[in-house]
Scaffold this motif. Sequence first.
Motif, PDB file in Angstrom:
ATOM      1  N   GLY A  78       0.790  -1.221   0.000  1.00 43.78           N
ATOM      2  CA  GLY A  78       0.000   0.000   0.000  1.00 43.78           C
ATOM      3  C   GLY A  78       0.824   1.274   0.000  1.00 43.78           C
ATOM      4  N   ALA A  79       2.142   1.155  -0.136  1.00 35.50           N
ATOM      5  CA  ALA A  79       2.980   2.349  -0.191  1.00 35.50           C
ATOM      6  C   ALA A  79       4.171   2.049  -1.087  1.00 35.50           C
ATOM      7  N   TYR A  80       4.657   3.063  -1.789  1.00 35.47           N
ATOM      8  CA  TYR A  80       5.807   2.836  -2.655  1.00 35.47           C
ATOM      9  C   TYR A  80       7.037   2.504  -1.833  1.00 35.47           C
ATOM     10  N   TRP A  81       7.162   3.188  -0.743  1.00 35.19           N
ATOM     11  CA  TRP A  81       8.360   2.963   0.056  1.00 35.19           C
ATOM     12  C   TRP A  81       7.962   2.601   1.474  1.00 35.19           C
ATOM     13  N   VAL A  82       8.403   1.465   1.934  1.00 32.55           N
ATOM     14  CA  VAL A  82       8.264   1.163   3.351  1.00 32.55           C
ATOM     15  C   VAL A  82       9.683   0.988   3.876  1.00 32.55           C
ATOM     16  N   TRP A  83       9.888   1.378   5.123  1.00 27.13           N
ATOM     17  CA  TRP A  83      11.250   1.292   5.666  1.00 27.13           C
ATOM     18  C   TRP A  83      11.496  -0.118   6.172  1.00 27.13           C
ATOM     19  N   ASP A  84      11.475  -1.021   5.221  1.00 27.60           N
ATOM     20  CA  ASP A  84      11.689  -2.403   5.604  1.00 27.60           C
ATOM     21  C   ASP A  84      13.174  -2.712   5.480  1.00 27.60           C
ATOM     22  N   ALA A  85      13.587  -3.792   6.104  1.00 26.18           N
ATOM     23  CA  ALA A  85      15.022  -4.052   6.243  1.00 26.18           C
ATOM     24  C   ALA A  85      15.740  -4.149   4.902  1.00 26.18           C
ATOM     25  N   ARG A  86      15.151  -4.911   3.970  1.00 28.22           N
ATOM     26  CA  ARG A  86      15.884  -5.120   2.723  1.00 28.22           C
ATOM     27  C   ARG A  86      15.931  -3.867   1.878  1.00 28.22           C
ATOM     28  N   TRP A 101      16.813  -3.707  13.117  1.00 27.28           N
ATOM     29  CA  TRP A 101      16.025  -2.492  13.256  1.00 27.28           C
ATOM     30  C   TRP A 101      14.573  -2.731  12.846  1.00 27.28           C
ATOM     31  N   ASN A 102      14.373  -3.474  11.801  1.00 34.69           N
ATOM     32  CA  ASN A 102      13.000  -3.658  11.334  1.00 34.69           C
ATOM     33  C   ASN A 102      12.915  -4.769  10.298  1.00 34.69           C
ATOM     34  N   THR A 103      11.980  -5.657  10.468  1.00 35.68           N
ATOM     35  CA  THR A 103      11.759  -6.654   9.424  1.00 35.68           C
ATOM     36  C   THR A 103      10.281  -6.783   9.106  1.00 35.68           C
ATOM     37  N   LEU A 104      10.005  -6.596   7.823  1.00 37.61           N
ATOM     38  CA  LEU A 104       8.622  -6.639   7.362  1.00 37.61           C
ATOM     39  C   LEU A 104       8.564  -7.383   6.044  1.00 37.61           C
ATOM     40  N   HIS A 105       9.737  -7.422   5.416  1.00 35.47           N
ATOM     41  CA  HIS A 105       9.853  -8.025   4.102  1.00 35.47           C
ATOM     42  C   HIS A 105       9.765  -9.532   4.242  1.00 35.47           C
TER      43      HIS A 105
END
Lengths: 237, 222
Positions: free
Chosen positions: A118-126, A178-182
Amino acid sequence: MQFLFRYANPHNFMRLSGAVLPFTAIGAALALTAGLYFVFSVPPDYQQGTTVKILFIHVPAAIMAMVAYSSIAVCSLLSLVWRHPLSDTAARAAAPLGAMFTAMGLITGALWGKPMWGAYWVWDARLTSFLLLLFIYLGYMALWNAIEDEIKAARAAAILALVGAVNIPIIKFSVEWWNTLHQGETITTGKLAAVYVPALLTMMLAYFLLFLSLWTIGIRTAIVERRARNLMKGASQ
Amino acid sequence: MNSFATLLMRDLRLAARSGGGAALALSFFALVATLVPLGVGADLKLLARVAGGVLWVAAVLSALLSLDRLFQGDYEDGSLEVIALSPLALEAVALAKILAHWLSTGLPLTLLSPLLALLFNLDVAPSLTLFLSLLIGTPAVSAVGAIGASLTLSLKRGGLILPLIILPLLAPVVIFGAGAVALVLDGMDGIGALALLAAFSFGAVLLSPFAAAASVRLNLGG
């Protein structure tokens, strides 16, 4: 080692690469055609629909971005430790290609992210570590261009490439922390539907041959350019 | 060891007397921190939330200010060649310069941070975590920065290319440093993040003198 140094001589390298280049180039064209045919003929995913096809453009680009950096790191090591003369040229020629693949991975990732997340850019780890990789490529190329003396530029760039090679896994780890969503890797874990595997593997082969061909052309161009410059210098004296 | 201390004292004196390196970095640090609330609004909850990240980014940028001169001044007036000829190994010279840079920027920034944390409405525990993370992490900024400074020491506009080279490499420092503060804000324990930060910092301080010395050597034409 012996083998590597035989092709440190630009003359030998030009002969070998000139003979190999047509095959890799034609191979790249064939694999790309076949790969794109597969991409268009695979069925859409039951969840992602047609957008799953971005995968075949996106994943090989991301892999090649890392292959290109590894190539630069290996060439830099060869240059610093064994003073292999051609590897500087090779490292320099690989950088814009790696940056392009990184940018391609980022752009296709963003286009894929819009329908999926739902967004072009997400601050996901990869995505984030690839953005940092892009900056590392840009810094590397900027350093090459900034230093006028070619030998010094080569050494400095090689040191930077190795520092980057040590740091990239750490950056990757820290960004993951830091963040994982991918979603994780799916090829070897068998989570990728079998019907997509031939298309992905063909596209990977195509990207790899494309990288190899463009890299060879880049090195050859640099060698020819240097010869031309030396000729000009000789003529003006 | 004696020449190490001499070099360290010389660099500290130079930093203090040539336009007050520490004071400049500190004012920059405080200024960036002042501009942030003007940009994002004065909501105290929001400010406490972003304080760790903002102050860490500001600290890295402030340390960057004086970094391009780390070797450049000595290179331009020729003293770097004399220092390189001294019995002190070039790696030790690089370490002395890193230490001098940290003592004149990283440490003062760390000492100032509790005051700025107060302005950002940070409680005692997260503020203390921020202080500790800066104390542990800023040596890594100086160390990684020294690599960039040594690579660009012969460039007239080295200050422009230096951030591009080293900022991506400093991502882990910012992540773990600000992450520790965020964890404490969420009521968790920031020790894990601080330990990771310490590991990165230790590795950076240990390894970067070698990279910096190698690139000083190549720039001196060796």
